[in-house]
Design an enzyme around this catalytic site. Sequence first.
Site, PDB file in Angstrom:
ATOM      1  CG  HIS A   1      29.874  54.594  14.864  1.00  0.00           C
ATOM      2  ND1 HIS A   1      29.770  53.346  15.578  1.00  0.00           N
ATOM      3  CD2 HIS A   1      29.128  54.751  14.059  1.00  0.00           C
ATOM      4  CE1 HIS A   1      28.166  52.981  15.292  1.00  0.00           C
ATOM      5  NE2 HIS A   1      27.958  53.813  14.145  1.00  0.00           N
TER       6      HIS A   1
ATOM      7  CG  ASP B   1      38.922  54.284  20.336  1.00  0.00           C
ATOM      8  OD1 ASP B   1      38.142  54.465  19.498  1.00  0.00           O
ATOM      9  OD2 ASP B   1      39.396  53.209  20.540  1.00  0.00           O
TER      10      ASP B   1
END
Length: 471
Positions: A170, A380
């Site tokens: 992730h 991110d």
Amino acid sequence: MVWPEHWLAGEPKVMARLIVVSNRVAVPDQSVPAGGLATGVLAALSGPDGGVWFGWSGKTHESPSVEPKEQEKNGIRFVTIDLPTANFDAYYDGFCNGSLWPLHHYFPGAFRYAPAEFDAYMTVNRYFADALVKFVREGDVVWVHDYQLIPLGALLRERGVKARIGFFLHIPYPNIAVLRLLPTYAELVRDMCQYDLVGFQTSEDLDGFNSAVKAVFRSDAAFELDSIGLGGRSIGVGVFPIGVDVDAVAHQAEEAAKNDEQVKRLVQSMLGRKLLLGVDRLDYSKGLVERFASYQALLKSSPDLQGKITFVQIAPLSRINVTAYGDIRDALERAAGHINGQFADADWTPIRYLNKDFSHQTLSGFLRIANVGVVTPVRDGMNLVAKEFVAAQNGDDPGVLVLSSLAGAAQELSGALLVNPYDNAAVALALQQALAMPLAERRSRHESMLNSLRANSISDWHESFVSRLTA
């Protein structure tokens, strides 16, 4: 679900299960943050076939039981284990968040390595494997999630598990030039190559992984478009950007804007001012210090906006036992105080900085009423807040998303105002542009982003991954 070939040949059929494994499980009726992983896992397991979510209970004990605890809700079985107290801090605050997290987010200055912490990381992963191996049965499909459990697939193989095992990361995957800072990087690269399918958020992350595999295996690795050949076996690789359930987010946001008391209070407190909103877990990767500096630059460069806008930053505390997170909290409190001290008036507070959790419903309502969504991480993997902001907005009068080009979401949301979060002046200019943007342009940008979200929803994410894993 795809059936194994030997079942199709006439042998007795047992219902195949999807077993999702993650460090933490969002057990019903317990307070676990609803992050991107939890959102994606629950969506993957919410189909008619149900499934199993296996992971840590959130509790530690000196001598935890090896027998997992189970409960079921809405067709999903939640199976949890406690972890040994002696290893937990070195595993989680140590190697996971002191070594892997900063390195994967390109923060070598925050990176540290201690052999004892790596040993604890492996010990906890073996604990997961020992508990899970008793639970997996023939025909199951195992899907392991995120950086806390990279070695788990290899450990399951050592214990004789022959099920198809996939892994999804992730967070970003760094280029080998950064990854080499980790003394044990080669071991972890080899472990990732024990999975049948390895998935990433972006093509850049996949490129980083390929660079690591090439460095470790050299000419022994054969790279194809969607696979890597190693030692006579093929490892599937691919890009699977996680999405959101657009309709569910939109419905929840609309209802919250109408009925949620905290959303109503925020609207009333704005007194007609425009709302700039940031929603992030407190973490140095989110670029909050840089964001505050950009907002300060906006107020300096656009004095006409003073008293007409308010920036609300919600940043719940996270990983408070890691020194770097205490430092970022102190820096933000000082920055917020400085901004308010410099610009506030008797009836206006320029920035509201909130270190507290809100329910997902309330946050959806906040996203709905915001005029500008400020999502400017310095790195991110994806950032679902950016996608939820778009889904939550009123399409007739939408707000504007100011988005970091260093977030994975930027590769899909071209209708946002993309910025470099380190360039305070450029971010301030984008915020000014967002506040002044005409309705027609806001609608056009919002529609294009909404189309992107619908083309790559949360269901597309898990269905495409599991389909490849079971093919």
